[in-house]
Design an enzyme around this catalytic site. Sequence first.
Site, PDB file in Angstrom:
ATOM      1  N   LYS A  63     -93.824  37.561   8.905  1.00 27.03           N
ATOM      2  CA  LYS A  63     -94.246  38.956   8.972  1.00 27.03           C
ATOM      3  C   LYS A  63     -93.402  39.818   9.909  1.00 27.03           C
ATOM      4  O   LYS A  63     -93.580  41.022   9.960  1.00 27.03           O
ATOM      5  CB  LYS A  63     -95.713  39.014   9.365  1.00 27.03           C
ATOM      6  CG  LYS A  63     -96.562  38.338   8.288  1.00 27.03           C
ATOM      7  CD  LYS A  63     -98.006  38.657   8.406  1.00 27.03           C
ATOM      8  CE  LYS A  63     -98.785  38.162   7.213  1.00 27.03           C
ATOM      9  NZ  LYS A  63     -98.986  36.701   7.245  1.00 27.03           N
TER      10      LYS A  63
HETATM   11  C1  LIG Z   1     -99.634  36.153   6.189  1.00 27.71           C
HETATM   12  C2  LIG Z   1     -99.200  34.777   5.886  1.00 27.71           C
HETATM   13  C3  LIG Z   1     -99.263  34.250   4.594  1.00 27.71           C
HETATM   14  C4  LIG Z   1     -99.850  35.024   3.440  1.00 27.71           C
HETATM   15  O1  LIG Z   1     -99.067  36.114   3.080  1.00 27.71           O
HETATM   16  P1  LIG Z   1     -99.704  37.281   2.178  1.00 27.71           P
HETATM   17  O2  LIG Z   1     -98.655  38.299   2.057  1.00 27.71           O
HETATM   18  O3  LIG Z   1    -100.910  37.771   2.916  1.00 27.71           O
HETATM   19  O4  LIG Z   1    -100.085  36.642   0.879  1.00 27.71           O
HETATM   20  C5  LIG Z   1     -98.779  32.982   4.372  1.00 27.71           C
HETATM   21  N1  LIG Z   1     -98.279  32.233   5.380  1.00 27.71           N
HETATM   22  C6  LIG Z   1     -98.213  32.699   6.645  1.00 27.71           C
HETATM   23  C7  LIG Z   1     -97.700  31.814   7.706  1.00 27.71           C
HETATM   24  C8  LIG Z   1     -98.667  33.981   6.942  1.00 27.71           C
HETATM   25  O5  LIG Z   1     -98.616  34.411   8.199  1.00 27.71           O
END
Ligand SMILES: *Cc1c(COP(=O)(O)O)cnc(C)c1O
Length: 429
Positions: free
Chosen positions: A107
């Site tokens: 993210k």
């Molecule tokens: C947020 C996250 C996800 C899921 O991603 P989305 O875009 O919400 O589907 C998967 N793995 C990790 C480690 C995350 O932080």
Amino acid sequence: MLYRSLNKKSDPVNFEKAIKLGLASDGGLFFPTTISPIKKDFIDKIEDYSNIEIAYQVLKQFVGNTISELDLKNIIESTIDFDFPLVKLEDNIFSLELYHGPTLAFKDVGARFMANCLGYFNKNRSKLTTVLVATSGDTGAAVANGFLDVKGTKVVILYPKNKVSEIQERQLTTNKKNITALRINGSFDDCQKMVKKAFVDKELNNQFNLTSANSINVARWLPQSLYYFYAYKKLKSKNLVFSVPSGNFGNICAGIVARELGLPIKHFIASTNVNDTIPRYFKNGVFKANKTIQTISNAMDVSNPSNFVRILEIFKDFDNLRKNMSSYSFNDVETLDLIKKVYDSKGYVLDPHGAVGLLGLNKYLKINSKNIGIFLETAHPIKFSDNVEKCLKIKLDTPERINKILSKEKEFIEIDNYDNFKNTLLNFR
Ligand SMILES: *Cc1c(COP(=O)(O)O)cnc(C)c1O
């Protein structure tokens, strides 16, 4: 290019407005009015371009004329200063490691891009933007890191009590400055509900410039399409399929946007833990969110994924959706088994989210063996060291930036319900 609301009851807005509002005034998610394919020539020769140049080509249409070319390039350069390695596990299976950013989960790119854009838009304004972010763990950390000290912003993080890992909680609660953490007595879906409610709360909106830093915000969501371009740059194949460990379905939806932009991707696999609203939807066409279940892949403990409406918007009907995408769910036992199996056979350490991604990929390749599969390894295993170390009976090395926060004291405000949350916000005035 403008953004329209998927609820269709408010007027289209430009990128600056969309990032500042987060959610359209009618409560709908913003969606680009047009997605224009990138020149085929560029994609055919993608390996000749730097990651920064690729990012500029991909993102410029989404920003439109709200940021000048030079400023956008500067924003991109300060967003993308780490790598996205593609690691081969089998002849037809690759791990796309997205955890080499500052908070060790994928993210960071979206959070940093959004923070840089908002800082840019706020540079000549005195009124504070309050950024609300509901997190199942990783988003809050990335947003806090990206927004720390960004001028004109205050960040309020809502995270579910006892449902994030120790390292995640430290990342959320040790920032100080313009970052405040709220520990919510509930699930991630409860946190998300509070944020959505705040956006349509007249009293709050009269007092604050509220925006959201969840993947409902287009500036968080769209830069994630870069991962797919970076993977393709390293592995040009006409038979590429991507398996994406999915929670709120922002990351996979960004991949689908990458394909709309012209990237040749054959199929998407949405891999989930037992929060299986979407895999069930694929089976019977009924969208029914159950109560959220806590799992070891906690960033995917989401039962009502916000971004799924965007996916439906792209694929239009159920048949088309199922032709282009599959979705499978896996439980914690299967996840830990695979983490062990891959470590024993390859010496490669998966985190629980990446493991769910690989489970989905394996399942798909079993019946579609001619494809080449990439799964997104979305977090560094150290963020989930409790479960990974217990499973593998090894001790993982702790990166220096994690060691630093482990000694800091946690600071948060406990919240039980929406009124409690609202009053806390109002008291910030
Ligand atoms: C947020 C996250 C996800 C899921 O991603 P989305 O875009 O919400 O589907 C998967 N793995 C990790 C480690 C995350 O932080």
